[in-house]
Design an enzyme around this catalytic site. Structure first.
Site, mmCIF file in Angstrom:
data_model
loop_
_atom_site.group_PDB
_atom_site.id
_atom_site.type_symbol
_atom_site.label_atom_id
_atom_site.label_comp_id
_atom_site.label_asym_id
_atom_site.label_seq_id
_atom_site.Cartn_x
_atom_site.Cartn_y
_atom_site.Cartn_z
ATOM 1 N N ARG A 1 -2.433 67.145 78.986
ATOM 2 C CA ARG A 1 -3.445 67.755 79.857
ATOM 3 C C ARG A 1 -4.062 66.653 80.708
ATOM 4 O O ARG A 1 -4.564 65.660 80.170
ATOM 5 C CB ARG A 1 -4.537 68.435 79.039
ATOM 6 N N ASP B 1 -13.425 83.100 80.886
ATOM 7 C CA ASP B 1 -13.959 81.839 80.370
ATOM 8 C C ASP B 1 -13.482 80.715 81.291
ATOM 9 O O ASP B 1 -12.336 80.286 81.221
ATOM 10 C CB ASP B 1 -13.454 81.646 78.937
ATOM 11 N N LYS C 1 -18.854 73.044 80.092
ATOM 12 C CA LYS C 1 -18.261 71.760 80.448
ATOM 13 C C LYS C 1 -18.616 71.246 81.844
ATOM 14 O O LYS C 1 -19.480 70.411 82.017
ATOM 15 C CB LYS C 1 -16.746 71.830 80.277
ATOM 16 N N GLN D 1 -13.289 75.116 81.774
ATOM 17 C CA GLN D 1 -12.608 73.957 82.353
ATOM 18 C C GLN D 1 -12.159 74.171 83.781
ATOM 19 O O GLN D 1 -11.914 73.217 84.508
ATOM 20 C CB GLN D 1 -11.409 73.576 81.471
ATOM 21 N N TRP E 1 -8.311 79.242 73.487
ATOM 22 C CA TRP E 1 -9.364 78.439 72.848
ATOM 23 C C TRP E 1 -10.684 78.843 73.491
ATOM 24 O O TRP E 1 -10.894 78.634 74.685
ATOM 25 C CB TRP E 1 -9.141 76.938 73.033
ATOM 26 N N GLU F 1 -8.966 82.826 79.537
ATOM 27 C CA GLU F 1 -9.131 81.715 80.473
ATOM 28 C C GLU F 1 -8.216 81.949 81.674
ATOM 29 O O GLU F 1 -7.058 82.348 81.489
ATOM 30 C CB GLU F 1 -8.746 80.397 79.811
#
Length: 447
Positions: free
Chosen positions: A417, A254, A283, A257, A148, A221
């Protein structure tokens, strides 16, 4: 409004029924159904509803509010900065912007030292992919099959966990490689463990077969979050970077998060000793406000500039959120939240393993620091639907006062999560674990 005596009277808040009638009539649904709670305010690790309920936020808002809600230092910064300068013509610079760029470089290994400040994760990934294409003179992008990276064109074209159907063709030249998933391995060694090296070789054999010879970059990620908290094993990213180098590709990480202390180190890539060519942050950098960054080397930035790199947007280098970013770095450093995330992460993991021990429906516990996942096991009960179980457990958690987020993808059980604020206390973590345990027990019972 003014009363007959001339005093100002605040209008009464609409009833919950009126609120939801307005929401249902006027809001576009952008990702499923809305949580049917009217949120009035938030503080620390909790959000508070209009009917007086207090809900523990185990997702830090949208995985962003790493300092909790309403952190005093963030509030003070916003109040101060809004009175000086909050937004400028995009070609103008302010001190908070230059300070944040310099300070971010100071948290990173060489050669990462040039920053572009933007708003969202999708925008930062868009800018990074655009830069990689310009610098390499190529256009093909590789990403994980459960990735994502955002909902704008280039970011969405590199996203495979959801949202690909019904919108027509994505950007040309996008390819996926299998995500290295130890709990559900598609390549195994004789002992049944995950053979990630053979999987990676296989993935790039397919890339080579499909590529037109224009591979520009690989964007991944360090821990796939929307993909189900999938953490590639040690050694994977070094091997991935070697694959990129063999093909003249740039490696983009990336860390929307995982960046800024959530995993127990400032950046998740530190575990692997692999420095990306381009790093994207979002974020966590704004602690809940819209702030993102693209960070790269002077060499890549120079090459992009010479080729006419253009990413001139309305809110590039905005002073208000840059000031907030500087405060985020202040708090992370002063409160040593990297160490805190590592310590509390162990506490959280122990609690989740205890839940797994008592509930066979919990198939796997994984993650790092204060980014954790638990996967429901589809084989737990013949004919059982993990989609249904996950939805029921999520709903029961909310009824009990715990907000949880569940990822449900084809071929996987539901994956919860868990990403609470880095400022959460052990008592609050214990409360969340107890509520989750009760919710699972209420829905499926202990077996």
């Amino acid at each position: 409004m003014t009363s007959p005596t001339g005093t100002t009277v605040s209008p009464a808040a609409p009833s919950a029924d009126a609120f939801w009638a307005d929401a249902d009539r006027h809001l576009v649904r952008y990702g499923g159904e809305f949580c049917r709670e009217v949120i009035e305010h938030a503080s620390g690790s909790f959000v508070h509803t209009a009917d007086g309920r207090k809900i523990l936020d185990f997702t830090s808002g949208q995985m962003s509010a790493i300092l909790g809600h309403g952190h005093p230092a963030i509030v003070e910064t916003v109040q101060r900065q809004i009175t000086t300068v909050s937004h400028l013509y995009s070609g103008m610079l302010s001190r908070p912007v230059v300070d944040l760029a310099r300070r971010l470089a100071g948290t990173l290994p060489e050669p990462l030292e040039k920053a572009l400040l933007l708003t969202t994760g999708a925008e930062s990934n868009e800018a990074a992919i655009r830069m990689a294409k310009l610098v390499t003179g190529r256009h093909e992008i590789v990403s994980f099959a459960r990735s994502w990276h955002g909902m704008t064109q280039a970011a969405a074209s590199a996203t495979y966990s959801a949202g690909r159907k019904g919108y027509g063709p994505g950007a040309p030249g996008n390819f996926a490689i299998p995500a290295p998933h130890a709990y559900r391995p598609d390549f195994t060694l004789p002992d049944g463990s995950h053979d990630w090296r053979r999987q990676l070789d296989f993935g790039f054999d397919l890339i080579d077969a499909q590529s037109t010879g224009s591979l520009a970059a690989c964007i991944v990620e360090p821990i796939l979050s929307s993909g189900g908290i999938i953490e590639p094993p040690p050694g994977y990213f070094a091997a991935l970077k070697a694959k990129c180098r063999e093909r003249g590709m740039l490696l983009i990480l990336d860390e929307a998060q995982t960046g800024l202390c959530r995993t127990g180190t400032w950046y998740a890539f530190e575990r692997d000793g692999v420095v990306p060519d381009i790093l994207t942050l979002s974020k966590t950098l704004g602690a809940g406000l819209p702030l993102a960054a693209v960070i790269t080397s002077a060499e890549i930035e120079q090459a992009a500039h010479e080729r006419g790199y253009l990413f001139f947007t309305t809110h590039v280098a905005d002073p208000l959120v840059a000031a907030v970013g500087n405060t985020v770095l202040d708090v992370l450093t002063a409160e040593r939240l990297d160490e805190r995330a590592a310590s509390l992460g162990e506490f959280l993991r122990d609690g989740l393993l205890d839940i797994q021990q008592r509930h066979p429906v919990v198939g796997d516990v994984r993650g790092r620091g204060l980014l954790a996942g638990i996967e429901l096991d589809a084989s737990y009960e013949a004919g059982a639907s993990t989609d249904l179980l996950g939805a029921r457990i999520t709903r029961r958690c909310l009824e009990l006062g715990l907000h949880m987020n569940i990822v449900q993808l084809p071929g996987m059980g539901g994956v919860f999560r868990i990403a609470p604020p880095l400022t959460i206390t052990e008592d609050e973590l214990s409360l969340g674990l107890a509520l989750l345990d009760q919710a699972i027990d209420d829905v499926v019972g202990g077996r």
